[in-house]
Scaffold this motif. Structure first.
Motif, short mmCIF file in Angstrom:
data_model
loop_
_atom_site.label_atom_id
_atom_site.label_comp_id
_atom_site.label_asym_id
_atom_site.label_seq_id
_atom_site.Cartn_x
_atom_site.Cartn_y
_atom_site.Cartn_z
N ASP A 138 3.73 5.52 -5.25
CA ASP A 138 3.01 6.14 -7.13
C ASP A 138 2.29 6.64 -7.56
N GLU A 139 0.96 6.40 -6.35
CA GLU A 139 -0.33 7.15 -6.99
C GLU A 139 0.19 8.86 -6.37
N LYS A 140 0.73 9.11 -5.31
CA LYS A 140 1.27 10.20 -4.41
C LYS A 140 2.72 11.07 -5.93
N ILE A 141 3.13 10.42 -6.38
CA ILE A 141 4.69 10.98 -7.26
C ILE A 141 3.07 10.95 -9.34
N LYS A 142 1.86 10.51 -9.32
CA LYS A 142 1.40 10.67 -10.22
C LYS A 142 0.11 11.93 -9.99
N VAL B 124 0.65 -1.13 0.22
CA VAL B 124 -0.04 -0.38 0.05
C VAL B 124 0.87 1.20 -0.30
N LYS B 125 2.09 0.92 0.63
CA LYS B 125 2.66 2.27 0.90
C LYS B 125 3.76 2.51 -0.63
N GLN B 126 3.73 1.41 -0.66
CA GLN B 126 4.90 1.87 -2.44
C GLN B 126 3.67 2.15 -3.67
N THR B 127 2.27 1.39 -3.99
CA THR B 127 1.46 2.37 -4.43
C THR B 127 0.63 3.12 -3.84
N VAL B 128 1.05 4.20 -2.33
CA VAL B 128 0.39 5.76 -2.22
C VAL B 128 1.87 6.09 -3.24
N GLU C 80 1.79 13.60 -8.23
CA GLU C 80 1.82 15.23 -8.06
C GLU C 80 2.33 16.01 -9.58
N LYS C 81 2.22 14.87 -10.39
CA LYS C 81 2.58 14.72 -11.48
C LYS C 81 1.79 15.22 -12.66
N GLU C 82 0.70 14.68 -12.19
CA GLU C 82 -1.34 15.27 -12.62
C GLU C 82 -1.46 16.34 -12.24
N ILE C 83 -0.93 16.70 -10.90
CA ILE C 83 -0.70 18.74 -10.15
C ILE C 83 -0.38 19.41 -11.05
N GLU C 84 0.83 18.79 -11.49
CA GLU C 84 1.75 19.87 -12.16
C GLU C 84 0.51 20.30 -13.46
N ALA C 85 0.58 19.20 -13.80
CA ALA C 85 -0.28 19.20 -15.49
C ALA C 85 -1.28 20.82 -15.40
#
Length: 393
Positions: free
Chosen positions: A96-100, A90-94, A102-107
């Protein structure tokens, strides 16, 4: 967590006690030595035995509970390991989701910034469009005012023209009536002359006949000559009578057309156009005559150089082309893309001129223009010397 450890320790102690008792029991059985028989102590011994039995039951129950607790501990450990593994996943998934995210937020931030910039551009365009609309609205209002003023002037001009035309037509009708009366009197006089001439001829013929019977050959020749003159005068009189009759008929026809409104000057079609400047290097396409001298019927378009027939009829077209300096230039009068005649200006000396004329039958909507044929360069002046004319006959 602390109560769980305390229970675990108590369970371990009980297990150790149980193991020790089991070993002591096994030792007694192996050695064959019997436990010493306690002396009968009466009621106290019965109570003690009952207590021992209860202690044994309690110990067995505790042992069973300890075993069940140990199984639960093992299951709990496995569950804890599974949960720990799932937590890692879950931590790994979270992560990855957090990074994703963050990228979507930047986009999204970039897109929002682009939208803001685009919105600013659109607002600028809207402001410019509003200014343009305001200017166009002002120009439209001005044009409407000019149109109303022009319509008023046209109405006044039309009324003046109709009034002047009515006066002119009235004068023409009066003059035609006077002329008709004069011609009728002339016709009547000619008829009277026509009636008297045969009598004169007959009288003179009798006189001449009597003279012929009495005079010599020379007098006979003179008489024949006189008779010829009389006959010639009679022929001229009859011819004048015919001319007068034709003139009377023409005037009657003209008067009838004027009275019935069949003769409309405004229906005449004709134009004369020219160019007020030369072009030394002209060598292709239509020759556009931008200077309009006369354009009755509005058939000629000064922007394209094309005459469009407003109505069916027979038209006469005439072109004059002046060559530039000592150049040679040829142009055609074209009817709907078909060359009809050609004007040729040969450059033997400076500013030579070529002309030609065409009589064409046109239908409404047919087009006629002057087209380049060969050579190059034409000459003109402020008063045009290179011209194009046409009219309906």
């Amino acid at each position: 967590m602390v109560p769980l450890l305390t229970a675990f320790c108590v369970s371990a102690c009980l297990i150790n006690l149980t193991i020790a008792e089991s070993e002591a029991s096994n030792t007694t059985e192996n050695t064959g030595v019997e436990e010493p028989q306690l002396p009968q102590l009466g009621t106290d011994s019965v109570v003690l035995r009952q207590l021992l039995n209860q202690e044994t039951l309690i110990r067995m129950s505790l042992t069973k509970n300890v075993h069940a607790m140990m199984k639960d501990m093992v299951s709990f450990k496995k569950t804890a390991l599974s949960l720990q593994s799932e937590m890692s996943t879950v931590k790994q998934t979270v992560g990855d989701e957090k990074i994703k995210m963050e990228k979507e937020i930047e986009a999204l931030k970039d897109e929002i910034q682009q939208l803001k910039e685009r919105n600013e551009v659109l607002e600028d365009r809207l402001s410019a469009q509003n200014l343009t609309d305001f200017r166009l609205r002002a120009e439209l209002e001005k044009n409407l005012e000019d149109r109303k003023r022009l319509e008023k002037d046209l109405r006044v001009g039309q009324e003046n023209f109709e009034r002047n035309t009515s006066e002119i037509l009235s004068d023409i009708k009066i003059q035609i009536r006077v002329l008709s009366m004069s011609l009728m009197e002339l016709n009547k006089h000619a008829q009277e002359i026509d009636k008297t001439v045969p009598e004169l001829i007959e009288n003179k013929y009798h006189v001449v006949s009597e003279m012929i019977a009495n005079v010599s050959t020379s007098l006979l020749e003179e008489t024949n000559r006189s008779l010829g003159n009389i006959r010639s005068d009679l022929s001229e009189t009859q011819l004048d009578q015919l001319k007068l009759s034709a003139a009377v008929l023409s005037l009657e026809w003209f008067r009838n057309n004027i009275s019935s409104g069949g003769f409309d000057v405004s229906e005449r079609i004709g134009f004369t156009v020219g160019t007020t400047s030369g072009n030394r290097y002209w060598g292709s396409g239509k020759l556009v005559f931008s200077s309009v001298i006369f354009n009755q019927g509005q058939g000629y378009d000064a922007s394209s150089g094309i005459f469009t027939s407003p109505t069916d009829g027979t038209y006469v077209f005439y072109v004059t082309i002046t060559a530039y300096s000592s150049n040679t230039i040829n142009v055609d009068i074209v009817h709907d893309k078909v060359s009809k005649v050609r004007a040729h200006a040969y450059g033997s000396t400076s500013h030579q001129t070529g002309t030609n004329m065409a009589v064409l039958t046109l239908s409404r909507g047919d087009k006629v223009w002057v087209q380049y044929a060969s050579g190059g360069g034409y000459y003109s002046e402020s008063v045009p010397v290179t011209t194009f004319s046409g009219f309906m006959i």
